[in-house]
Design a protein around this motif. Structure first.
Motif, PDB file in Angstrom:
ATOM      1  N   ASP A 106       0.834  -1.205   0.000  1.00 53.60           N
ATOM      2  CA  ASP A 106       0.000   0.000   0.000  1.00 53.60           C
ATOM      3  C   ASP A 106       0.868   1.253   0.000  1.00 53.60           C
ATOM      4  O   ASP A 106       1.949   1.289   0.613  1.00 53.60           O
ATOM      5  CB  ASP A 106      -0.894   0.041   1.242  1.00 53.60           C
ATOM      6  CG  ASP A 106      -2.154  -0.786   1.100  1.00 53.60           C
ATOM      7  OD1 ASP A 106      -2.449  -1.242  -0.015  1.00 53.60           O
ATOM      8  OD2 ASP A 106      -2.834  -0.992   2.127  1.00 53.60           O
ATOM      9  N   GLY A 107       0.390   2.308  -0.626  1.00 54.87           N
ATOM     10  CA  GLY A 107       1.092   3.579  -0.619  1.00 54.87           C
ATOM     11  C   GLY A 107       0.804   4.387   0.628  1.00 54.87           C
ATOM     12  O   GLY A 107      -0.333   4.405   1.124  1.00 54.87           O
ATOM     13  N   VAL A 108       1.835   5.037   1.147  1.00 54.06           N
ATOM     14  CA  VAL A 108       1.695   5.962   2.278  1.00 54.06           C
ATOM     15  C   VAL A 108       2.379   7.260   1.890  1.00 54.06           C
ATOM     16  O   VAL A 108       3.555   7.271   1.513  1.00 54.06           O
ATOM     17  CB  VAL A 108       2.320   5.395   3.563  1.00 54.06           C
ATOM     18  CG1 VAL A 108       2.268   6.419   4.690  1.00 54.06           C
ATOM     19  CG2 VAL A 108       1.606   4.107   3.979  1.00 54.06           C
ATOM     20  N   VAL A 109       1.660   8.364   1.960  1.00 52.82           N
ATOM     21  CA  VAL A 109       2.169   9.667   1.549  1.00 52.82           C
ATOM     22  C   VAL A 109       3.170  10.195   2.567  1.00 52.82           C
ATOM     23  O   VAL A 109       2.908  10.179   3.781  1.00 52.82           O
ATOM     24  CB  VAL A 109       1.014  10.680   1.384  1.00 52.82           C
ATOM     25  CG1 VAL A 109       1.545  12.090   1.175  1.00 52.82           C
ATOM     26  CG2 VAL A 109       0.105  10.267   0.235  1.00 52.82           C
ATOM     27  N   ILE A 110       4.315  10.657   2.082  1.00 53.65           N
ATOM     28  CA  ILE A 110       5.250  11.446   2.882  1.00 53.65           C
ATOM     29  C   ILE A 110       5.489  12.758   2.142  1.00 53.65           C
ATOM     30  O   ILE A 110       5.259  12.850   0.930  1.00 53.65           O
ATOM     31  CB  ILE A 110       6.582  10.705   3.149  1.00 53.65           C
ATOM     32  CG1 ILE A 110       7.327  10.414   1.841  1.00 53.65           C
ATOM     33  CG2 ILE A 110       6.331   9.431   3.932  1.00 53.65           C
ATOM     34  CD1 ILE A 110       8.727   9.834   2.072  1.00 53.65           C
ATOM     35  N   THR A 111       5.954  13.773   2.860  1.00 52.76           N
ATOM     36  CA  THR A 111       5.955  15.134   2.304  1.00 52.76           C
ATOM     37  C   THR A 111       7.347  15.761   2.383  1.00 52.76           C
ATOM     38  O   THR A 111       7.619  16.594   3.246  1.00 52.76           O
ATOM     39  CB  THR A 111       4.936  16.000   3.057  1.00 52.76           C
ATOM     40  OG1 THR A 111       5.225  15.949   4.463  1.00 52.76           O
ATOM     41  CG2 THR A 111       3.514  15.506   2.828  1.00 52.76           C
ATOM     42  N   PRO A 112       8.240  15.377   1.472  1.00 50.68           N
ATOM     43  CA  PRO A 112       9.608  15.915   1.521  1.00 50.68           C
ATOM     44  C   PRO A 112       9.669  17.390   1.147  1.00 50.68           C
ATOM     45  O   PRO A 112       8.743  17.893   0.488  1.00 50.68           O
ATOM     46  CB  PRO A 112      10.347  15.048   0.506  1.00 50.68           C
ATOM     47  CG  PRO A 112       9.303  14.532  -0.426  1.00 50.68           C
ATOM     48  CD  PRO A 112       8.044  14.408   0.388  1.00 50.68           C
TER      49      PRO A 112
END
Length: 383
Positions: A106-112
């Motif tokens: 599953d995809g999990v959003v991270i915010t670089p």
């Protein structure tokens, strides 16, 4: 608040003081140069004197209760200690939460640009990191809410939020967090909110815990809380899973017993002493950090005006844009080699960190001045 002298600090055995030779100013990893809060020193001395060095009691709620009262007094949010659990550190809170809220792949959003372990913690949990970088808003960097919407619509399962946001010291607005909660709810997702830097929010700035912004956030969120950054306790190992809804509380209760047993007993006792009896110390610390931020601004303006720097609103970390110095993609390498100043590598925070480096300001003001002097001298010598 006064930092320990360098000759005392160099007797420490932590990563910050053992990675580089003594001619290097270590300003990379997030450790502080100040003495421990007296109440924390006292409980640790008492534990050593009593030989109290065994396993943590998994039913002890003292640390969770102390955090709950601190949170209530500081942010107006009083989480229920019965809906918390402790473990080793915030990274474990993230991995174990994501593991239970996703299926493999599953995809999990991270915010670089974002805390470098995020890139590894998501796959450690069996999921896949989906990068949705911060965007530039009218008041500076902010969450790309449209981008997060698109990522969730395309199949990402949830969001790993950094709140406040490391390395920028960005304190997300209540409005953005509320809208994020609506977006996540619309896609039946989840949020794990890393709030380790929250107690270091600067004076006059309002921090918003994610689980307070809406009923939706309370329903689908787990917060990762810890005293380790605020009170310099990383080596003692204690962090908290915090839930508000019964659904997420069940996720916490269903954790394997070993996850809780990995909590350090010293960490649990120091966490309770920090949140319950060290608030004046923390207030002084934040004021000291803010003065160092102002000092860094002055020093850069005077000696390295090409370096761009947006003052943090939380934490003791400064995100420096060194690209105008033409020190390459990773200017921390030049800073170490030619200035003997160890900074955190910008590209480690994502490709948005090319040309950047992170500086630790939890130190004596003289260290800030010396660091800028060294960086400015290196710049002159390269021209």
């Amino acid at each position: 608040m006064k930092a320990h002298p360098l000759e005392v600090l160099r007797r420490r055995t932590s990563e910050k003081w053992r990675t580089h030779p003594d001619d290097v100013l270590p300003m990379f990893v997030a450790e502080m140069d100040f003495p421990l809060a007296p109440a924390i020193q006292a409980v640790l001395h008492e534990a050593v004197e009593n030989g109290d060095t065994g396993y943590v009691d998994p039913h002890d709620r003292a640390a969770a209760t102390a955090f709950s009262q601190f949170s209530a007094d500081t942010w107006g949010w009083e989480p229920d200690p019965a809906r918390t659990a402790s473990t080793t550190d915030v990274s474990v809170v993230i991995v174990e939460s994501v593991r239970r809220l996703t299926r493999p792949g599953d995809g999990v959003v991270i915010t670089p640009p974002v805390y470098p372990p995020f890139f590894d913690l998501v796959p450690e949990a069996g999921a896949r990191a989906v990068q949705v970088p911060l965007v530039e808003g009218p008041d500076g960097p902010r969450l790309d809410l449209d981008g997060i919407f698109r990522a969730l619509a395309a199949g990402a399962r949830g969001v790993l939020l950094c709140n406040p946001h490391n390395p920028l010291g960005l304190v997300h607005s209540r409005e953005d967090l509320t809208e994020l909660s609506r977006i996540v709810d619309r896609h039946a997702g989840f949020v794990v909110s890393d709030e380790i830097h929250a107690p270091l929010t600067h004076h006059g700035v309002e921090f918003t815990p994610y689980l307070t912004v809406s009923p939706q956030a309370r329903a689908h969120g787990i917060a990762a809380e810890s005293a380790s950054k605020a009170f310099n306790l990383a080596g003692l190992k204690c962090a908290l899973f915090v839930a508000e809804s019964e659904t997420m509380a069940e996720v916490v209760r269903d954790l394997p017993e070993e996850v809780v047993f990995r909590t350090g007993l010293f960490g649990a006792r120091a966490t309770e002493a920090g949140f319950a009896r060290s608030r004046d110390w923390l207030h002084d610390l934040v004021g000291t950090v803010q003065r160092n931020v102002s000092l860094l601004e002055e020093q850069l303006r005077e000696k390295l005006p090409a370096v761009r720097f947006a003052p943090p609103r939380a934490s003791y970390l400064a995100w420096l844009d060194l690209s105008a110095l033409e020190w390459g993609d990773d200017p921390a390498q030049v800073a170490l080699r030619q200035a003997r100043v160890a900074l955190a590598s910008g590209p480690m925070f994502g490709r948005q960190g090319v040309g950047f480096a992170r500086m630790n300001l939890a130190c004596a003001p003289e260290t800030v001045v010396e660091a800028v002097d060294r960086l400015a001298a290196a710049h002159r010598n390269r021209r």
